[in-house]
Scaffold this active site. Structure first.
Site, PDB file in Angstrom:
ATOM      1  CG  ASP A  46      -1.793   1.215   1.322  1.00 29.45           C
ATOM      2  OD1 ASP A  46      -2.949   1.125   0.903  1.00 29.45           O
ATOM      3  OD2 ASP A  46      -1.322   2.268   1.819  1.00 29.45           O
ATOM      4  CE  LYS A  76      -3.645   4.931   1.019  1.00 26.98           C
ATOM      5  NZ  LYS A  76      -2.282   4.364   0.861  1.00 26.98           N
TER       6      LYS A  76
END
Length: 287
Positions: A46, A76
């Protein structure tokens, strides 16, 4: 073995139940962190545009020796991007920086720009525009799944009311002593997987004697108890570390917390302060 287990997102994509968080790991160090994690069996990494380490994550993926399809990579969209045009360009930039043909999951990092996080303006229109860009990238195959982060119910409703593809994930601050029960339930009712960042409360859980005593009862570490707690709530924890020993320990969670102890952990006193991390808006809100 938790590293071999997956959740299934609403679109049928499998996502490993435990991921390696990379916030505050610099672009150089993250290359080794990715390699160490992969060697231990991690398949879920991530990152984020805001972390400034997408390049290093891409290097680590390239160097780790696994086939691309064996890894699940999340990044993101920066919180400040609230227009369709900027979002389209930013998605393409992440693909380029990571040097990947596709990204497994891309999420809007925050409903509001970080500098405006505590202000009243909800940025509904900007989030709908950013979501439209994610939807199109998903439909074109650039992204295998899409979602959001730090979204409350009102922010989710803004997207759910106008989208053609529903968010598959909401990544939020969730850990023992801070479990947003109503938000988690709302997400799960809408088929949205909740990912738990900062599952150790930025180290604050390690200072709690009640949590330490309960971990001792199960003959595990506080970190293992914290990760198991998230998993038993059907959350996907994302512990961050560069230490291979900690990566290994974090994945050794083959035990079950009793229902009675889960209730105790759900209701333990809320952390009021996250130390040096309280300067970040998601940890300092309401303080």
């Amino acid at each position: 073995m938790i590293l071999e287990e997956t959740y299934t997102l609403s679109n049928g994509v499998a996502i490993p139940k435990l991921g390696l968080g990379t916030w505050l790991i610099n672009d150089k160090e993250v290359i080794q962190a990715v390699n160490d994690a992969v060697k231990l069996g991690y398949r879920h990494i991530d990152t984020a545009q805001a972390y400034g380490n997408e390049n290093g994550v891409g290097e680590g993926i390239k160097a780790c020796g696994l086939k691309r399809e064996e890894l699940f990579v999340t990044t993101k969209l920066a919180a400040e991007i609230k227009s369709y045009k900027e979002a389209v360009a930013s998605i393409d930039q992440s693909l380029k920086t990571l040097r990947l043909d596709y990204i497994d999951l891309m999420i809007i990092h925050s409903p509001k720009p970080w500098a405006k996080f505590l202000e009243a303006e909800p940025y509904f229109e900007g989030n709908r525009e950013a979501w439209k860009a994610l939807e199109e990238a998903y439909q074109s195959g650039k992204l295998r799944s899409i979602g959001v982060s730090n979204f409350q119910k009102v922010d989710l409703d803004n997207i759910l009311g106008s989208c053609s593809v529903k968010p598959m994930v909401n990544q939020v601050l969730a850990h023992i002593s801070n479990t947003p029960k109503e938000l988690i339930e709302y997400c799960q009712e809408n088929g949205i997987l909740v990912q738990a960042y900062s599952p150790f409360g930025h180290g604050e859980l390690f200072k709690n004697e009640e949590i330490k005593r309960l971990a001792d009862k199960y003959h595990v570490s506080v970190s293992q108890l914290a990760i198991r707690y998230c998993l038993q709530l059907d959350l996907l924890p994302l512990p961050k570390t560069t230490n291979p020993e900690h990566m290994k320990t974090n994945a050794e969670v083959d035990f079950v917390i009793s229902q009675e102890d889960m209730e105790f952990l759900k209701n333990i006193k809320h952390i009021e302060h996250y130390g040096e991390h309280s300067k970040f808006p998601v940890y300092g809100k309401g303080k």
